[in-house]
Design an enzyme around this catalytic site. Sequence first.
Site, PDB file in Angstrom:
ATOM      1  N   ASN A 162       0.714  -1.290   0.076  1.00  0.00           N
ATOM      2  CA  ASN A 162       0.070   0.011  -0.006  1.00  0.00           C
ATOM      3  C   ASN A 162       0.816   1.294  -0.102  1.00  0.00           C
ATOM      4  O   ASN A 162       0.810   2.176   0.869  1.00  0.00           O
ATOM      5  CB  ASN A 162      -0.842   0.049   1.037  1.00  0.00           C
ATOM      6  CG  ASN A 162      -1.867   1.150   1.042  1.00  0.00           C
ATOM      7  OD1 ASN A 162      -2.005   1.921   1.913  1.00  0.00           O
ATOM      8  ND2 ASN A 162      -2.917   0.946   0.300  1.00  0.00           N
ATOM      9  N   GLY A 184      -2.465   1.326   4.885  1.00  0.00           N
ATOM     10  CA  GLY A 184      -1.036   1.937   4.823  1.00  0.00           C
ATOM     11  C   GLY A 184      -1.052   3.402   4.475  1.00  0.00           C
ATOM     12  O   GLY A 184      -2.467   3.800   4.059  1.00  0.00           O
ATOM     13  N   ARG A 189      -0.915   4.822   1.292  1.00  0.00           N
ATOM     14  CA  ARG A 189      -2.336   5.148   0.294  1.00  0.00           C
ATOM     15  C   ARG A 189      -3.530   5.292   0.840  1.00  0.00           C
ATOM     16  O   ARG A 189      -4.492   5.986   0.636  1.00  0.00           O
ATOM     17  CB  ARG A 189      -2.151   4.175  -0.681  1.00  0.00           C
ATOM     18  CG  ARG A 189      -2.913   4.583  -1.974  1.00  0.00           C
ATOM     19  CD  ARG A 189      -2.880   3.642  -3.194  1.00  0.00           C
ATOM     20  NE  ARG A 189      -3.501   4.273  -4.437  1.00  0.00           N
ATOM     21  CZ  ARG A 189      -4.629   4.386  -4.671  1.00  0.00           C
ATOM     22  NH1 ARG A 189      -5.624   3.963  -3.887  1.00  0.00           N
ATOM     23  NH2 ARG A 189      -5.174   4.977  -5.771  1.00  0.00           N
ATOM     24  N   CYS A 190      -3.889   4.134   1.773  1.00  0.00           N
ATOM     25  CA  CYS A 190      -5.135   4.238   2.343  1.00  0.00           C
ATOM     26  C   CYS A 190      -5.401   5.463   3.024  1.00  0.00           C
ATOM     27  O   CYS A 190      -6.682   5.861   3.277  1.00  0.00           O
ATOM     28  CB  CYS A 190      -5.243   3.107   3.196  1.00  0.00           C
ATOM     29  SG  CYS A 190      -5.407   1.458   2.385  1.00  0.00           S
ATOM     30  N   MET A 191      -4.672   5.883   3.917  1.00  0.00           N
ATOM     31  CA  MET A 191      -4.489   7.084   4.560  1.00  0.00           C
ATOM     32  C   MET A 191      -4.626   8.505   4.155  1.00  0.00           C
ATOM     33  O   MET A 191      -4.716   9.506   4.585  1.00  0.00           O
ATOM     34  CB  MET A 191      -3.563   7.193   5.789  1.00  0.00           C
ATOM     35  CG  MET A 191      -3.674   6.005   6.639  1.00  0.00           C
ATOM     36  SD  MET A 191      -2.599   6.020   8.045  1.00  0.00           S
ATOM     37  CE  MET A 191      -0.868   6.146   7.246  1.00  0.00           C
TER      38      MET A 191
END
Length: 410
Positions: free
Chosen positions: A354, A397, A399-401
């Site tokens: 991620n 991770g 990218r998710c955040m």
Amino acid sequence: MNEMTSPIHVTSEIGKLKTVMLHRPGREIENLTPDSMERLLFDDIPYLPIAQEEHDFFAQTLRDQDIEVLYFEKLAAEAIADDDVCKEFLQRMVAESGYVAGATHDALVEYLSSMDRQTMIDKIIEGVRSNEIDIARPDLQLVAENQDWPFLMDPMPNAYFTRDPQAAIGEGISINRMTFPARQRESLITEYIINHHPRFAGQVPVWRSRNHETHIEGGDELVLSDHVLAIGISERTTADAIEDIGRHLFKNSDYDTIVAISIPHNHAMMHLDTVFTMINHDQFTVHPAILDENGHVDNWIVRLGDNGKTTFEHHTDIKEVLKTVLNKSEIDLIPTGNGDPIVAPREQWNDGSNTLTIAPGEVVTYNRNYVSNELLREHGILVHEVRSSELSRGRGGPRCMSCPLVREDI
């Protein structure tokens, strides 16, 4: 408009990141309990003070690269500054929390209306416990249904994963119908930011609204170029939703191609970006578990046919497909954990794939995934590591955040 004047401009996964939207985790994390984790889509409880320290380190890492950091919760409070907008927002939020009318509805509206805008937004995200409000004549049916549940309004502990409720594509945005009830109200907040915040209001086309039965989430939406998307067919995104957003993009934007990639429908690989991310013009991270022994995965090239109908072309060789749609002579797929049968699933569980790309060949990753990070460096990637002991417990991770809003063109 271009990336210097448009409030949203994202034509790739890798163009230099200029503006990003984050959410600093708050007391909603402390409202997780072992009994509520499954309902709220967590399998562990982060320790909030350290999670906030780690998130602040992440945000500062981005600022150190001259990236403007906006906060979801602050944009939301600014978007509902107008009294009428705030009143409408509150009615819709309480209704989507399960109370269309009645004593509980009225008590929640009165309670939240008494707060200033920022406190109200923070409280909605944090959740409202049953013992916070004295309801003179509670709705008996609701009491019976929720007698063992401590919240009148559920917390939103997933809100620090700002990637998913929306996705910037070109100069527009998809405001997403989320899959599980625990997350569906997050994109209602997005809707008000886009429609009413002075930075965005009246300037941003919405490629797909949240008013659908089929669902799509931003972790499955990857902007590969100024005319090509990759979208995961996953636990959280349906094929029907991909076709729907494709129709709107093909007719109203420069996007003409979607690569729909089928991944396992499970919690460990909930979105495409947990197993596959673009990190350079011709380089991608990939979790080897999504590929068969030949390195293949089911995927479809989706385009608009001459008859105005959507066409689907099935493929399995993802390398060849990427070379074709991106016009590259070679594609470098970098395996999570170097493909080791123990390291790869361990690091993927903690979001080794991620990666948040902040410029071509330059990424932000969790420090705990040291095997994957060293392999990225061996492939010529500049890696910025951020702290990850508590944030990673949410199964998301860098990218998710992060929700990129402006990137330079490549």
